[in-house]
Design a protein around this motif. Structure first.
Motif, PDB file in Angstrom:
ATOM      1  N   THR A 149       0.816  -1.221   0.000  1.00  0.00           N
ATOM      2  CA  THR A 149       0.000   0.000   0.000  1.00  0.00           C
ATOM      3  C   THR A 149       0.847   1.267   0.000  1.00  0.00           C
ATOM      4  OG1 THR A 149      -0.197   0.141   2.423  1.00  0.00           O
ATOM      5  CG2 THR A 149      -1.819  -1.219   1.257  1.00  0.00           C
ATOM      6  N   GLY A 150       2.081   1.157  -0.443  1.00  0.00           N
ATOM      7  CA  GLY A 150       2.925   2.345  -0.559  1.00  0.00           C
ATOM      8  C   GLY A 150       3.174   3.048   0.752  1.00  0.00           C
ATOM      9  N   HIS A 151       3.188   2.273   1.855  1.00  0.00           N
ATOM     10  CA  HIS A 151       3.393   2.819   3.205  1.00  0.00           C
ATOM     11  C   HIS A 151       2.349   3.874   3.555  1.00  0.00           C
ATOM     12  CE1 HIS A 151       7.249   0.715   3.878  1.00  0.00           C
ATOM     13  NE2 HIS A 151       7.330   0.793   2.568  1.00  0.00           N
ATOM     14  N   SER A 152       1.162   3.721   2.960  1.00  0.00           N
ATOM     15  CA  SER A 152       0.090   4.687   3.214  1.00  0.00           C
ATOM     16  C   SER A 152      -0.441   4.612   4.637  1.00  0.00           C
ATOM     17  CB  SER A 152      -1.065   4.453   2.232  1.00  0.00           C
ATOM     18  OG  SER A 152      -1.604   3.144   2.382  1.00  0.00           O
ATOM     19  N   VAL A 258      -6.388   9.014   1.414  1.00  0.00           N
ATOM     20  CA  VAL A 258      -5.226   8.216   1.796  1.00  0.00           C
ATOM     21  C   VAL A 258      -4.556   7.723   0.521  1.00  0.00           C
ATOM     22  CG1 VAL A 258      -4.378   6.191   3.017  1.00  0.00           C
ATOM     23  CG2 VAL A 258      -6.302   7.491   3.947  1.00  0.00           C
ATOM     24  N   ASP A 259      -3.325   8.196   0.285  1.00  0.00           N
ATOM     25  CA  ASP A 259      -2.555   7.821  -0.897  1.00  0.00           C
ATOM     26  C   ASP A 259      -1.211   7.238  -0.484  1.00  0.00           C
ATOM     27  OD1 ASP A 259      -4.027   8.654  -3.380  1.00  0.00           O
ATOM     28  OD2 ASP A 259      -4.027  10.593  -2.358  1.00  0.00           O
ATOM     29  N   THR A 265      12.045   6.890  -2.542  1.00  0.00           N
ATOM     30  CA  THR A 265      12.950   6.101  -1.694  1.00  0.00           C
ATOM     31  C   THR A 265      12.173   5.308  -0.652  1.00  0.00           C
ATOM     32  OG1 THR A 265      13.289   7.867  -0.055  1.00  0.00           O
ATOM     33  CG2 THR A 265      14.733   7.861  -1.989  1.00  0.00           C
ATOM     34  N   VAL A 266      10.914   5.688  -0.414  1.00  0.00           N
ATOM     35  CA  VAL A 266      10.053   4.947   0.507  1.00  0.00           C
ATOM     36  C   VAL A 266       9.247   3.895  -0.240  1.00  0.00           C
ATOM     37  CG1 VAL A 266       8.086   5.147   2.092  1.00  0.00           C
ATOM     38  CG2 VAL A 266       9.913   6.857   2.126  1.00  0.00           C
TER      39      VAL A 266
END
Length: 305
Positions: A149-152, A258-259, A265-266
């Motif tokens: 989830t892209g560290h969302s 929430v994106d 880099t994350v």
């Protein structure tokens, strides 16, 4: 509150839930499955959440400064993306009736009035709790949640509170057809006008008292489309708002988005998940977001992918 005491959503039997002890309890036994197919659902607002600051800002942010009686909720058209960063600040749309204000969480304490910053944080925490509750039911291992989830779900995610004011004097559509870019959107809507596309027809999503509307976005759809629990990203629009006479206020709405992290880099971008092979990178999120927003606000395109 037991399931049988939850109210039933009106029209089309849209789904209604309450977040309780970190779990979503739906009014219908198969409510979650149907919500994932619809791409949205109603959710009861958290007890004790005061929305007065958000409502006041939504009705005031676009108004000019009143130098005689300064109001911290007015005069935000001076804040632009040059000061705040890409896709943030005040925007006056030509092809839509909307004028908008976007602000990511890192700027809430700096720009918003204190009461609104607190409300924004509460809405973000609620949105993330809803997202976690949904993820527990998907065909996705828990150890992959952050990466997938892209560290969302962490402070690295992109969490934006966005306000919409609809100008009935502008001869244009209300808000163009689009899908939200990310994971979940928690929407505050108090007036009719929102519609969703279902099987090629447009259906109204009228507000319910003491509820938010939760939309699933493109990132959730891309991640789950090859799994046993695919989630639809709902295509939606706001119809043109007619001029009115008398004291009735203009339509407004606001939403917590929430994106994924925009820091490469994350997170490198948006993933799809194959149960047999794992995660596969599909596209960079920054470029994807740019395209969705650009197409949403153009006259002859739609914010779909």
């Amino acid at each position: 509150m037991t399931r049988e005491h939850l109210p039933t959503a009106p029209r089309q039997n849209w789904q209604y839930a309450q977040l309780r002890d970190g779990a979503l309890v739906f009014s219908a036994g198969d409510g979650l499955r149907r919500a994932l197919e619809d791409g949205f659902f109603y959710v009861r607002q958290p007890a004790g959440l005061n929305l007065s600051a958000g409502d006041r800002f939504a009705r005031s942010f676009y108004l000019p400064d009143d130098t005689g009686h300064p109001d911290p909720y007015r005069g935000y058209h001076h804040w632009t993306s040059q000061q705040l960063g890409p896709h943030q600040g005040y925007f006056r749309r030509d092809a839509d009736q909307t004028e908008q204000f976007f602000l990511e969480s890192s700027r809430w304490g700096q720009v918003y009035p204190a009461a609104l910053a607190l409300q924004a944080e509460a809405m973000r925490d609620f949105a993330l709790a809803v997202q976690r509750a949904v993820l527990t039911h998907l065909d996705l291992p828990g150890e992959l949640w952050d990466e997938a989830t892209g560290h969302s779900l962490t402070p690295h995610g992109t969490h934006t509170l966005t306000f919409n004011h609809f100008r009935p004097e502008v001869a244009a559509r209300g808000l163009n057809i689009h899908k939200d870019s990310g994971w979940v959107t928690v929407l505050r809507s108090t007036e009719p006008g929102l519609e969703v596309d279902r099987d090629g027809d447009w259906h109204p999503i009228d507000p319910l008292p003491d509820t938010f509307i939760v939309n699933f976005g493109c990132a959730m759809e891309i991640l789950t489309r090859s799994t046993a629990t695919p989630v639809a990203a709902v295509a939606h629009r706001v119809v043109r708002q007619a001029r009115h006479h008398g004291p009735k206020p203009d339509r407004f709405s606001y939403a917590l988005f929430v994106d994924s992290s925009l820091d490469n880099t994350v997170s490198p971008g948006l993933f799809s998940y194959e149960p047999k092979t794992g995660l596969r990178l599909e596209t960079g999120f920054g470029t994807f977001l740019d395209d969705i927003l650009d197409h949403t606000y153009q006259k002859d395109t739609t914010g779909l992918y």
